[in-house]
Write an enzyme that holds these catalytic residues in place. Structure first.
Site, PDB file in Angstrom:
ATOM      1  CG  ASP A 180      -1.668   4.980   8.535  1.00  0.00           C
ATOM      2  OD1 ASP A 180      -0.544   4.457   8.658  1.00  0.00           O
ATOM      3  OD2 ASP A 180      -2.248   5.094   7.438  1.00  0.00           O
ATOM      4  CG  HIS A 235      -0.332   3.862   4.688  1.00  0.00           C
ATOM      5  ND1 HIS A 235      -0.817   3.049   5.696  1.00  0.00           N
ATOM      6  CD2 HIS A 235      -0.214   3.076   3.589  1.00  0.00           C
ATOM      7  CE1 HIS A 235      -0.986   1.823   5.230  1.00  0.00           C
ATOM      8  NE2 HIS A 235      -0.627   1.804   3.953  1.00  0.00           N
ATOM      9  CB  SER A 289      -0.942   0.000   1.211  1.00  0.00           C
ATOM     10  OG  SER A 289      -0.214  -0.183   2.412  1.00  0.00           O
TER      11      SER A 289
END
Length: 541
Positions: free
Chosen positions: A514, A517, A271
């Site tokens: 998170d 990312h 990702s």
């Protein structure tokens, strides 16, 4: 008694008339050793002075002898979870799987750690990794030790005034020059561009950023849309990467599209690789939007086409790079079966006609896994079987990249350029990812505030060595492998993650911040600054 120069002939005549022939030479010698030092002081050497000169030589020689490492980096990770991010201890130290990860304190806190301790930790860690991988440690550039040479001042004649006025040469910025920059600089000359290491530098203030927003780009996913979900600070958007000794131009979408006209680009990985691709789409959206020509609605396998430039971008989902099977298709927390010596045909059979391939992988290797080689179970990571050898994620990481590069080198019709984007560190603080870990900082680290060590250094060094092997094999077929080194720049950006300002499509009951990312727009856009500069260098060569 002072002697005049006119008395010297008189003394010589007296010594000749001396009746004792033995005394005359002694008088002459005494006269010489008395007069000469008076008129030539630089000839006054003594035994003591020679000894001092000799002792200083030996002390310098002793000072440059290497010292033994008394505390090598521990490699016993079997009882600790590599998948768990770092835990803080005493506010200024982060314990990473047996290592210490030195970081700066948060705003308003005092850093009590001494700088030399950080340097010693980094030196121990680096020496241990390079020793185990067999990598030669080279001295830094322009570092010379000269022994026994005496500096001499050379008197130069002043230059003649030129009749024709020469154009002034631009002085390159110094390493620590933190002047505010509204733009990333102009084009580099061919020689300067090839000499400059664009991946070594620091983050400097850029008031003109960002160059797109979440309202002007539709390619931003919800979990990276920090502006949409109320991140209050905007300062993390106002930085650009400044290499040491040169300038890295801000991404120019027109120039990029002209360089890739009639070509194709593939991103292979997890990702974060998709994060990179979406950043590129957003940066190009200032010129043109692509057309979705995907054969599937799956976000993990998408294809975008820029028809006016005959250019296309694709993403191939492969977080482990090799053939993988889920033991439970409905539960991603269950172990994955990794066939570490087998190609993943989901991407290896698709990239043969691409001109550029950007390959990356990282954080998925910290998940529970079963390791297979030649279809035989050889070990596992976080499995419950007592009769299986427990290994670290470093074993699977090395084998996976070796297999991925072997797959690329085995493609008969592949003539593209492969870019390895290196490991991008996460920045969990005050706990692991599933126990309240966060990344709430609002500004970058300085170059002296954090050290690359622990598992971040391990993963990075594995990538460098496997890339070197792939280059050596690919050179026989004329294939090109390039290093897109994002590790050090992203290590300095703890402020660039979504943290709690990102929403996944399916939210769990427990809120997980998170810190893996990257916000869009954000520091991940710099990866495309790097990519464009590397494409320019290929075009020049």
């Amino acid at each position: 008694m002072k002697l005049q120069a006119t008395e010297l002939p008189l003394m010589k005549n007296q010594t000749r008339r001396s009746k004792n022939p033995k005394i005359a030479p002694l008088i002459a010698i005494a006269v010489l050793f008395t007069i000469i030092p008076i008129y030539y002081p630089s000839l006054r050497y003594s035994h003591k002075r020679l000894l001092e000169s000799s002792s200083s030589y030996h002390s310098l020689e002793d000072s440059i002898r290497p010292t033994a490492i008394s505390d090598p980096l521990s490699r016993n990770h079997l009882q600790q979870k590599d998948s768990e991010p770092c835990l803080f201890k005493n506010e200024d130290k982060q314990s990473c799987h047996g290592h210490h990860y030195s970081v700066a304190p948060k705003e308003g806190e005092r850093n009590v750690e001494r700088p030399h301790e950080q340097e010693e930790d980094a030196e121990r860690s680096t020496n241990s990794i390079t020793r185990d991988l067999g990598i030669e440690k080279r001295p830094e550039k322009d570092f010379k030790i000269v022994v026994g040479e005496r500096s001499q001042k050379v008197r130069k004649k002043p230059p003649r005034p030129s009749k024709r006025r020469r154009p002034e040469t631009l002085k390159l910025p110094e390493k620590n020059d933190r002047r505010q920059a509204s733009h990333g600089g102009g084009e580099l000359s061919a020689s300067k561009a090839l000499e400059c290491d664009i991946f070594s530098g620091e983050w400097v203030w850029n008031p003109e950023a960002p160059y797109y927003t979440n309202e002007t780009c539709w390619a931003i996913q919800e979990h990276q849309n920090c502006m949409k979900f109320g991140r209050p600070d905007k300062g993390f958007l106002k930085w650009r990467w400044k290499p040491d000794g040169c300038e890295l131009p801000v991404f120019d979408p027109f120039h990029f599209l002209e360089l890739v006209r009639g070509k194709s680009l593939a991103f292979v990985g997890d990702s974060v690789a998709r994060n990179h691709m979406q950043s590129l789409i957003c940066l190009l959206s200032r010129v043109v939007y692509p057309v979705d020509v995907s054969n599937s609605a799956d976000e993990n396998f998408k294809r975008w086409e820029y028809r006016s430039y005959n250019f296309n971008i694709s993403i191939y989902w492969s977080p482990f790079l090799v053939r993988t099977q889920q033991t439970d298709p409905n539960d991603v927390t269950r172990p994955f079966n990794l066939y570490l010596d087998e190609f993943n045909e989901d991407w290896t059979t698709k990239i043969e006609k691409f001109d550029y391939v950007v390959i990356s992988a990282g954080h998925w290797f910290f998940r529970p896994s079963m390791f297979y080689v030649k279809r035989r179970l050889v070990g596992c990571l976080y499995c419950l079987q007592t009769n299986v050898t427990h290994m670290t994620s470093y074993f699977s990481y090395r084998r996976a990249f070796r297999t991925a590069f072997r797959a690329i080198n085995s493609l008969k019709n592949y003539r593209g350029i492969t870019y390895l984007r290196t490991f991008a560190p996460s920045h969990f603080e005050n706990g692991p990812w599933d126990k309240g870990g966060e990344c709430a900082r609002t500004r970058p680290f300085g170059v002296n505030e954090v050290v690359l060590d622990g598992y971040n250094l391990e993963m990075y060094m594995i990538q460098l060595q496997e890339l070197r092997i792939a280059k050596r094999v690919g050179r026989k077929r004329g294939l090109k492998f390039r290093l897109l080194d994002t590790t050090q720049p992203m290590l300095l950006r703890p402020d660039g993650h979504p943290d709690k300002y990102g929403h996944w499509p399916i939210e769990n009951k427990t809120v997980v911040n998170d810190c893996v990312h990257w916000c869009l727009p954000g520091p991940v856009d710099t990866w495309n600054d790097f990519l464009l500069e590397m494409l320019k260098r290929e075009d020049r060569s």
